[in-house]
Scaffold this motif. Structure first.
Motif, PDB file in Angstrom:
ATOM      1  N   VAL A   1       0.851  -1.184   0.000  1.00 51.45           N
ATOM      2  CA  VAL A   1       0.000   0.000   0.000  1.00 51.45           C
ATOM      3  C   VAL A   1       0.892   1.241   0.000  1.00 51.45           C
ATOM      4  O   VAL A   1       1.832   1.337   0.793  1.00 51.45           O
ATOM      5  CB  VAL A   1      -0.930   0.010   1.239  1.00 51.45           C
ATOM      6  CG1 VAL A   1      -1.790   1.266   1.273  1.00 51.45           C
ATOM      7  CG2 VAL A   1      -1.799  -1.254   1.261  1.00 51.45           C
TER       8      VAL A   1
ATOM      9  N   ARG B   1      -3.323   3.655  -1.018  1.00 47.15           N
ATOM     10  CA  ARG B   1      -3.795   2.936  -2.205  1.00 47.15           C
ATOM     11  C   ARG B   1      -3.116   1.578  -2.297  1.00 47.15           C
ATOM     12  O   ARG B   1      -1.892   1.474  -2.243  1.00 47.15           O
ATOM     13  CB  ARG B   1      -3.485   3.737  -3.474  1.00 47.15           C
ATOM     14  CG  ARG B   1      -3.980   3.069  -4.767  1.00 47.15           C
ATOM     15  CD  ARG B   1      -3.679   3.941  -5.975  1.00 47.15           C
ATOM     16  NE  ARG B   1      -2.258   4.020  -6.246  1.00 47.15           N
ATOM     17  CZ  ARG B   1      -1.583   3.168  -7.012  1.00 47.15           C
ATOM     18  NH1 ARG B   1      -2.210   2.147  -7.580  1.00 47.15           N
ATOM     19  NH2 ARG B   1      -0.289   3.327  -7.230  1.00 47.15           N
ATOM     20  N   THR B   2      -3.916   0.520  -2.417  1.00 47.81           N
ATOM     21  CA  THR B   2      -3.359  -0.813  -2.557  1.00 47.81           C
ATOM     22  C   THR B   2      -2.776  -0.985  -3.954  1.00 47.81           C
ATOM     23  O   THR B   2      -3.499  -0.901  -4.949  1.00 47.81           O
ATOM     24  CB  THR B   2      -4.420  -1.889  -2.298  1.00 47.81           C
ATOM     25  OG1 THR B   2      -4.899  -1.761  -0.951  1.00 47.81           O
ATOM     26  CG2 THR B   2      -3.847  -3.283  -2.485  1.00 47.81           C
TER      27      THR B   2
END
Length: 303
Positions: free
Chosen positions: A216, A220-221
């Protein structure tokens, strides 16, 4: 059981989690456990000894416990004998790189000078303009292992942890033989905040195959996957490396990443591993003149 190293009254001290989201300093339970978590790991306790230690920790008075809100996590320890990294161990990640996953584990070594802990800065070296952060599951060796069969591998594991492994990707792209160089800048290996014993993860399958790992960046992954999709599982990695050389208590096997993200100054990189507390590190530039230029938003990474 969950273990960590906290900053307690200005001194690093190993602790064990107790009910109510609190941590009990292990030196108050056993006077031989002063210092970071490596002291406990090197004593090679069996599961029964660890359970007894945790039971005694629960009986400590409230005044001796550290609340979750007051906990300052440090790296669990900084002087393992060895850190093994594993490259291209997720089949999908290998496909991202248009590379077949290796038939045998593709491993490399990292020095302990690369270690930082939760919240410490990842420093982007001036020699590289494209650095990636890669979330990984770490395996902590708890008993000396030599020529261990796969079926016995878990008996030699103390616990697991979250890892952020960094790569100077542009250096590696020049030549695959530059892997050691691209992986060994200071701050290129963060682990923690906690080390969790295997009994805590029994619900994730006998080989932890349902445990998920995610890289991440800034919330945001970038990429996520599960242990089941490793080309070489945890038992295989322990057994394979124990055939090459002895594995000692405190040695770490960083088992590979599902995918990598390019990091820049001001970013926050994070490793999320199942129910473990996420590992987060801010990213800063090398104070000795960071080269100008911007990097693409996604990285390819190697491990």
């Amino acid at each position: 059981m969950r273990f960590a190293t906290l900053l307690c009254d200005g001194v690093e001290q190993s602790v064990v989690a107790v009910p109510g989201g609190r941590w009990a300093p292990l030196n108050l339970v056993d006077s031989g456990l002063t210092g970071d978590l490596l002291r406990l790991v090197e004593r090679v306790p069996d599961a029964g000894t660890l359970a007894a230690l945790a039971d005694r920790a629960r009986s400590l008075p409230e005044r001796d416990l550290v609340s979750a809100g007051g906990a300052v996590f440090r790296s669990p320890y900084r002087r393992p004998r060895k850190i093994w990294g594993i490259g291209l161990n997720y089949r999908e990640h290998a496909a991202d790189l248009s590379a077949p996953h290796p038939e045998q584990p593709a491993s490399f070594l990292k020095g302990d000078h690369t270690i930082v802990g939760p919240g410490d800065d990842i420093v982007l070296p001036r020699q590289s303009q494209r650095v990636t952060a890669e979330a990984e599951l770490g395996v902590i060796i708890g008993r000396t292992a030599r020529d261990v069969p796969e079926k016995d591998a878990f008996a030699h594991i103390f616990g697991v942890c979250a890892i952020l492994d960094q790569t100077a990707e542009d250096i590696l792209a020049q030549n695959p033989r530059y892997l050691t160089r691209s992986k060994n800048f200071p701050t290129f290996f963060s682990f923690g905040p906690e080390v969790v014993t295997l009994d805590e993860l029994a619900g994730y399958g006998p080989d932890l195959e349902r445990l998920d790992i995610a890289t991440v960046v800034n919330g945001r992954t970038v990429r996520a996957n599960t242990v089941a999709n490793m080309a070489h599982g945890l038992r295989r990695l322990v057994s394979f490396h124990s055939e090459l050389m002895p594995l000692f208590p405190g040695d770490i096997i960083s088992t590979g990443t599902p995918g990598a993200g390019v990091i820049r100054p001001g970013d926050r990189a994070q490793a999320r591993v199942g129910p473990l507390t996420p590992l987060t590190n801010p990213v800063v530039a090398d104070p000795l003149i960071r080269p100008e230029g911007t990097a693409p938003s996604e990285g390819r990474g190697t491990p």
